[in-house]
Design a protein around this motif. Structure first.
Motif, short mmCIF file in Angstrom:
data_model
loop_
_atom_site.label_atom_id
_atom_site.label_comp_id
_atom_site.label_asym_id
_atom_site.label_seq_id
_atom_site.Cartn_x
_atom_site.Cartn_y
_atom_site.Cartn_z
N LEU A 131 18.05 11.18 18.21
CA LEU A 131 17.14 11.45 17.11
C LEU A 131 17.33 10.50 15.93
O LEU A 131 16.47 10.39 15.07
CB LEU A 131 17.36 12.89 16.61
CG LEU A 131 16.29 13.91 16.98
CD1 LEU A 131 16.74 15.28 16.53
CD2 LEU A 131 14.96 13.57 16.37
N ALA A 132 18.48 9.84 15.90
CA ALA A 132 18.87 9.13 14.68
C ALA A 132 17.83 8.08 14.28
O ALA A 132 17.30 7.35 15.11
CB ALA A 132 20.22 8.47 14.89
N LEU B 269 21.20 18.08 11.76
CA LEU B 269 20.44 18.51 12.94
C LEU B 269 19.13 17.73 13.03
O LEU B 269 18.75 17.22 14.09
CB LEU B 269 20.17 20.01 12.86
CG LEU B 269 19.31 20.60 13.99
CD1 LEU B 269 20.04 20.55 15.32
CD2 LEU B 269 18.92 22.06 13.66
N ARG B 270 18.45 17.62 11.89
CA ARG B 270 17.16 16.92 11.87
C ARG B 270 17.34 15.45 12.23
O ARG B 270 16.53 14.86 12.95
CB ARG B 270 16.52 17.06 10.48
CG ARG B 270 15.10 16.49 10.41
CD ARG B 270 14.60 16.38 8.97
NE ARG B 270 14.35 17.67 8.34
CZ ARG B 270 15.07 18.16 7.35
NH1 ARG B 270 16.10 17.48 6.85
NH2 ARG B 270 14.76 19.32 6.81
N ALA B 271 18.45 14.87 11.76
CA ALA B 271 18.68 13.44 11.95
C ALA B 271 19.34 13.14 13.30
O ALA B 271 19.56 11.97 13.63
CB ALA B 271 19.53 12.89 10.81
N LEU C 53 8.15 18.62 10.98
CA LEU C 53 8.55 18.10 12.29
C LEU C 53 7.39 18.15 13.28
O LEU C 53 6.76 19.19 13.46
CB LEU C 53 9.72 18.91 12.87
CG LEU C 53 11.03 18.96 12.09
CD1 LEU C 53 12.12 19.59 12.92
CD2 LEU C 53 11.45 17.57 11.63
N GLY C 54 7.11 17.04 13.90
CA GLY C 54 6.14 17.02 14.99
C GLY C 54 6.72 17.73 16.21
O GLY C 54 7.91 18.05 16.25
N ARG D 211 13.32 18.14 20.23
CA ARG D 211 14.70 17.64 20.23
C ARG D 211 15.63 18.60 19.48
O ARG D 211 16.77 18.79 19.87
CB ARG D 211 14.75 16.24 19.61
CG ARG D 211 14.23 15.22 20.60
CD ARG D 211 14.28 13.82 20.07
NE ARG D 211 13.47 12.98 20.95
CZ ARG D 211 12.78 11.95 20.54
NH1 ARG D 211 12.77 11.61 19.29
NH2 ARG D 211 12.08 11.25 21.40
N VAL D 212 15.12 19.19 18.41
CA VAL D 212 15.91 20.20 17.70
C VAL D 212 16.29 21.34 18.64
O VAL D 212 17.40 21.86 18.60
CB VAL D 212 15.13 20.72 16.47
CG1 VAL D 212 15.74 22.01 15.93
CG2 VAL D 212 15.07 19.65 15.39
N LEU D 213 15.36 21.70 19.53
CA LEU D 213 15.58 22.84 20.43
C LEU D 213 16.59 22.52 21.52
O LEU D 213 17.00 23.42 22.27
CB LEU D 213 14.26 23.30 21.07
CG LEU D 213 13.18 23.79 20.11
CD1 LEU D 213 12.01 24.38 20.88
CD2 LEU D 213 13.72 24.82 19.11
#
Ligand SMILES: [Zn+2]
Length: 634
Positions: A15-16, A158-160, A208-209, A215-217
């Motif tokens: 995700l970075a 988490l988001r990144a 978040l799209g 990806r978070v999930l």
């Protein structure tokens, strides 16, 4: 993959540096009529346990819960909110440097709510109320609805896609605890706090799209979908269900919806809560896909991925193809959280069908995988239930563990009145044989279940009613019995249901009517599906374990050593050699004899073996080595 591996694995998430597109609102699906449940559970407050092993366990858990100091449970929340605190920090997974800190406080709210409803206990409710009020103070400081024992920076990671343990997993425990305090303990403030947390969650997810959210999930998030569906149902607010749907893990659901078991390699307890969320979506929306996901998963896991205990997981994972269990015995089988979650899921599945097989499974897991996972001396909980021979139940060290399973175990032992009784408009189901009294307010009827099961193989229901009332009384006739029968007011009744069904008596009931049901139990063997030479001994629904003594168990190793964040309890011990058994004839009663009196808890002993062993119900054995599965010779 074990918990301790997760933090390292998180670094690999791709995700970075990603730029996050603004998300379009999804099209709301066409409304479908939600399904009507076949069997509805009763509110926990309508059921009171009577003396027996489950009430005993609940009282042990009550002492455990009330012995924990609120200031210590609140310490890291106050630190995070910038409020003064001088409490001594808790240890284990609640340490101030643990990325899961605060999770147990969430479970604690749920446990207080469940326990106060189960016992009608004002002191436990007051404890829960105090916790809610103090958490509400902590929430005021950031002012954006965020409430956690760790800073929002963990969610930034988490988001990144940077390493972080499981922020939404932890948030889910707190939010579920608040909802339980609202729905079970009538705490209005808990709902206010929860709504603000849900609004914060919506704000976090909004930019978040779908790809970024997917990806978070991939990081463990507990039952965020289930919690938000439950919040939608409790408040009648549709947008909570839309937010819940963002936590429906489609990559995981897809194969299940298509009837494919692709569970190998997955972490078990990360995924069962998502299925409970799918079950709730089916119940609230009627979208058949979510029924199919949950229904297929439940049947697959209970029939092809469960041990004789009803439990699942080895080293926290599904490591093999379905049906391959003989090679999946270790000291780290059957994580207790998975049993807690399978019971929750089974409660839903049973409600859809009133299938006696679902209640049979619930019984098997409740007795063999949940009841005996709390130490009777101090209420500390178990993490794994070792199913490899020669180990013992490695309970936590009080105040130094606070594992995930300490949390779910605290909830399990606060709701043993649940799922005993179900109802529809026409009658009740007696799904479990647990001494209890039901207040069926809609009918103005009380039903008293007197049983010393499993010491005595059967149960009795007495009707208490002010006026004659017609309803159907349906008593489970388990798959493990044969040759049972029923008597009404002392007179034997003709006909009895076949095993795996219900004995139904639909009539006008009078005060004092008493139905007695005999459900004979017999010894039987439970072979591994992929190796018939590896078998467990069972008596009715109970797994009998062989007592192997306590050599080598000392004050130093009886309990798990204090656990660092992310670490799991481990044995530092080579188990002794375990005797093989030799079956003499098809009926195990030929070489296993009951040694306890007929009205006492069932205990047995083998005969004619190279080394004979005592066999006792798994839930009764503590602080001693045991064998569940045996290698059979000949
Ligand atoms: Zn756990």
């Amino acid at each position: 993959m074990k918990r301790r591996d997760f933090v390292a694995a998180a670094a690999a998430l791709p995700l970075a540096g990603m730029r996050l597109p603004t998300r379009r609102l999804p099209r709301t699906p066409d409304p479908v009529i939600p399904p009507a449940p076949v069997a509805r559970p009763f509110d926990l407050a309508r059921v009171r346990l009577k003396p027996g092993p489950f009430l005993d366990a609940m009282q042990v858990n009550r002492r455990f819960l009330m012995g924990l100091e609120p200031d210590r449970l609140l310490h890291t929340f106050r630190l995070t909110a910038g409020l003064p605190t001088t409490a001594e920090p808790l240890g284990g997974w609640e340490s101030p440097d643990c990325e899961l800190r605060g999770h147990f406080t969430g479970h604690y709210l749920s446990a207080c709510a469940l326990m106060s409803a189960s016992l009608g206990d004002a002191a436990v409710k007051a404890r829960g109320d105090l916790m809610v009020a103090e958490l509400a103070r902590c929430q005021q400081t950031p002012g954006n609805g965020y409430l956690s024992a760790f800073p929002e920076e963990l969610f930034d990671r988490l988001r990144a896609g940077r390493p972080v343990w499981a922020p939404f997993y932890t948030l889910h425990k707190i939010m579920a605890g608040l909802l339980d305090m609202h729905t079970l303990a009538g705490n209005a403030q808990a709902l206010d706090v929860l709504k603000r947390m849900a609004a914060w969650t919506a704000g976090w997810c909004q930019p978040l799209g779908d790809a970024a959210m997917a990806r978070v999930l991939e990081r463990e998030y507990g039952g965020m979908n289930e919690l938000l569906y439950n919040l939608s149902a409790a408040t009648g607010t549709a947008w909570y269900a839309e937010l819940a749907h963002r936590f429906d893990h489609e990559r995981f659901f897809g194969p299940l919806a298509g009837g494919r078991d692709e569970l190998k390699g997955l972490h078990v307890n990360t995924n069962i809560p998502k299925i409970i969320g799918a079950a709730r979506r089916w119940e609230l929306t009627g979208e058949a896909r979510y029924h199919d996901v949950a229904d297929y998963f439940w049947h697959e896991v209970t029939s092809r991925r469960a041990y004789c205990t009803g439990g699942t997981s080895n080293g926290e994972g599904w490591n093999a193809e379905p049906g391959a269990l003989a090679g999946e015995l270790s000291a780290e089988t059957q994580e207790c959280c998975t049993s807690y979650n399978m019971l929750k899921l089974t409660r839903h599945v049973f409600g859809w069908t009133a299938d006696a097989a679902a209640a049979d499974y619930y019984e098997r897991l409740l007795w063999n995988g949940v009841l005996g996972t709390q130490h009777p001396a101090d209420g500390d909980k178990l993490y794994y239930v070792p199913l490899a021979s020669g180990y013992w139940k490695l309970f936590g060290t009080p105040l130094h563990d606070f594992w995930c399973c300490t949390g779910t175990g605290s909830e399990s032992a606060a709701k043993f009145g649940d799922s005993i009784w179900f109802h529809d408009d026409d009658g009740v189901w007696v799904a479990q044989f647990i001494a209890s009294e039901l207040d069926w307010q809609e009918k103005g009827v009380r039903l008293v279940q007197d049983t010393r099961f499993p010491a005595v193989a059967g149960t009795a229901i007495t009707v208490r009613t002010a006026r004659p009332t017609r309803f159907a009384l349906r008593v489970r006739v388990p798959g493990w019995t044969s040759g049972g029968g029923a008597a009404l007011d002392g007179r034997a009744l003709d006909g009895f249901a076949a095993p795996g069904g219900w004995f139904v008596l639909d009539r006008v009931w009078h005060d004092g009517d008493r139905l007695e049901v005999a459900l004979p139990m017999a010894l039987h063997l439970a072979p591994m599906p992929d190796d018939a030479t590896v078998q467990a001994v069972m008596y009715g629904p109970l797994v009998l374990v062989g007592k192997l003594g306590s050599d080598g168990i000392t004050d130093q190793n009886r309990r798990a050593e204090p656990t660092r964040p992310g670490r799991v309890p481990e044995f530092h011990d080579q188990p002794p050699a375990v005797p093989t058994l030799r079956a003499r004839g098809a009926d195990p009663a030929a070489w296993i004899q009951r040694v306890s009196a007929a009205d006492q808890p069932p205990e047995f002993r083998t005969s004619g073996q190279e080394r004979d062993v005592a066999l006792v119900p798994f839930h009764t054995l503590y602080d001693e080595r045991y064998a569940v599965y045996w290698k059979f010779a000949g």
